[in-house]
Design a protein around this motif. Sequence first.
Motif, PDB file in Angstrom:
ATOM      1  N   LYS A  62       0.833  -1.211   0.000  1.00 55.88           N
ATOM      2  CA  LYS A  62       0.000   0.000   0.000  1.00 55.88           C
ATOM      3  C   LYS A  62       0.869   1.264   0.000  1.00 55.88           C
ATOM      4  CE  LYS A  62      -3.826   0.249   2.285  1.00 55.88           C
ATOM      5  NZ  LYS A  62      -4.800   0.273   1.186  1.00 55.88           N
ATOM      6  N   LYS A  63       1.938   1.253   0.784  1.00 62.16           N
ATOM      7  CA  LYS A  63       2.833   2.413   0.836  1.00 62.16           C
ATOM      8  C   LYS A  63       3.536   2.644  -0.497  1.00 62.16           C
ATOM      9  CE  LYS A  63       3.764   2.256   5.811  1.00 62.16           C
ATOM     10  NZ  LYS A  63       4.788   1.989   6.876  1.00 62.16           N
ATOM     11  N   LYS A  64       3.764   1.584  -1.237  1.00 57.69           N
ATOM     12  CA  LYS A  64       4.429   1.700  -2.539  1.00 57.69           C
ATOM     13  C   LYS A  64       3.454   2.073  -3.656  1.00 57.69           C
ATOM     14  CE  LYS A  64       8.661   0.691  -1.306  1.00 57.69           C
ATOM     15  NZ  LYS A  64       9.795   1.648  -1.484  1.00 57.69           N
ATOM     16  N   GLY A  65       2.159   2.194  -3.306  1.00 61.18           N
ATOM     17  CA  GLY A  65       1.183   2.651  -4.291  1.00 61.18           C
ATOM     18  C   GLY A  65       0.523   1.563  -5.100  1.00 61.18           C
ATOM     19  N   ALA A  66       0.403   0.369  -4.550  1.00 65.76           N
ATOM     20  CA  ALA A  66      -0.214  -0.739  -5.294  1.00 65.76           C
ATOM     21  C   ALA A  66      -1.676  -0.453  -5.601  1.00 65.76           C
ATOM     22  CB  ALA A  66      -0.099  -2.030  -4.491  1.00 65.76           C
ATOM     23  N   ASP A  67      -2.076  -0.758  -6.828  1.00 64.81           N
ATOM     24  CA  ASP A  67      -3.478  -0.635  -7.238  1.00 64.81           C
ATOM     25  C   ASP A  67      -4.154  -1.990  -7.068  1.00 64.81           C
ATOM     26  OD1 ASP A  67      -3.102   2.070  -8.119  1.00 64.81           O
ATOM     27  OD2 ASP A  67      -2.152   1.280  -9.922  1.00 64.81           O
ATOM     28  N   GLY A  68      -4.072  -2.532  -5.873  1.00 65.47           N
ATOM     29  CA  GLY A  68      -4.623  -3.849  -5.615  1.00 65.47           C
ATOM     30  C   GLY A  68      -3.536  -4.908  -5.598  1.00 65.47           C
ATOM     31  N   VAL A  69      -3.962  -6.161  -5.508  1.00 66.41           N
ATOM     32  CA  VAL A  69      -3.035  -7.299  -5.471  1.00 66.41           C
ATOM     33  C   VAL A  69      -3.281  -8.160  -6.702  1.00 66.41           C
ATOM     34  CG1 VAL A  69      -2.352  -9.390  -4.228  1.00 66.41           C
ATOM     35  CG2 VAL A  69      -2.906  -7.303  -2.962  1.00 66.41           C
ATOM     36  N   GLY A  70      -2.249  -8.323  -7.509  1.00 64.76           N
ATOM     37  CA  GLY A  70      -2.382  -9.123  -8.717  1.00 64.76           C
ATOM     38  C   GLY A  70      -2.048 -10.581  -8.489  1.00 64.76           C
TER      39      GLY A  70
END
Length: 273
Positions: free
Chosen positions: A14-22
């Motif tokens: 989340k801190k690295k800016g993930a747009d969800g979990v692939g």
Amino acid sequence: MANIGFPQEIEIAKKKGADGVGLFRTEFLFLNREHPPSEEEQFLIYKKVLEAFYPDMVIIRLLDIGGDKQIPYIEMPREENPFLGVRGIRFLLKHKDILITQLRALLRASRYGNLGILIPMVTKPEEVISVKKIIEKVREEIEEKSNFKIGIMVEVPAVIFSIEEFVPYIDFVSIGTNDLTQYMFAADRNNIEVSEYYDDESNVILTTIKLVADKLSKTSIPIAVCGELAGKPHMVEPLLKIGVKEFSVTPSKIPKIKKQIYNVISSKAYSKT
């Protein structure tokens, strides 16, 4: 999107800016212990990751055991070529108790976010059909009505050439370039003696991915790449150009890949293609 394998990686992603979990690997739940995780234990972890990333999609892969990953408390046959043996969904359909427990936990957790269930080591549509039948039975048993999506890992070469046959049964595909590369070149990616043959940046692999993209271009099925290839900034442009819609990478690589995607799609050269 982020590739994660432990709950501790949620905040990092989340801190690295993930747009969800692939790709959420569930193997950690089953390894280094004397018995399989309970439905409740699994449910609480799946619920946690789904809530953390809501409303973004969280794609959770069914247990992908076999090959280089073994479970000590389950008797598995000794295989001369384990990477070509009882792996992924092949294992789960032979051990339905493990599959059903995991699916019960996933379906219970699905009401807490946007869930995608990813089936590993798929070779033929019948495997997906079997899983969907089990899912429907579980759904009835636990009276779960929430929505979720079902996808397949594209890593067995046979799937590349028969992908159209899977379309009626799936919502997304995720291309696992690590295994796909080793199967395409018949080179164990963990064997340094044949490392010269393992090349995930080869035109062979890009052509293979493009073939999948072309075959699915008239459908609404998105294509993601979740192997190490997706985390290489210099490969972003060629992957975008052949139709890849989602990149799923190690959390630490997310900022670089996001920046590269932005640079590529903002360039005049790309906009003309």
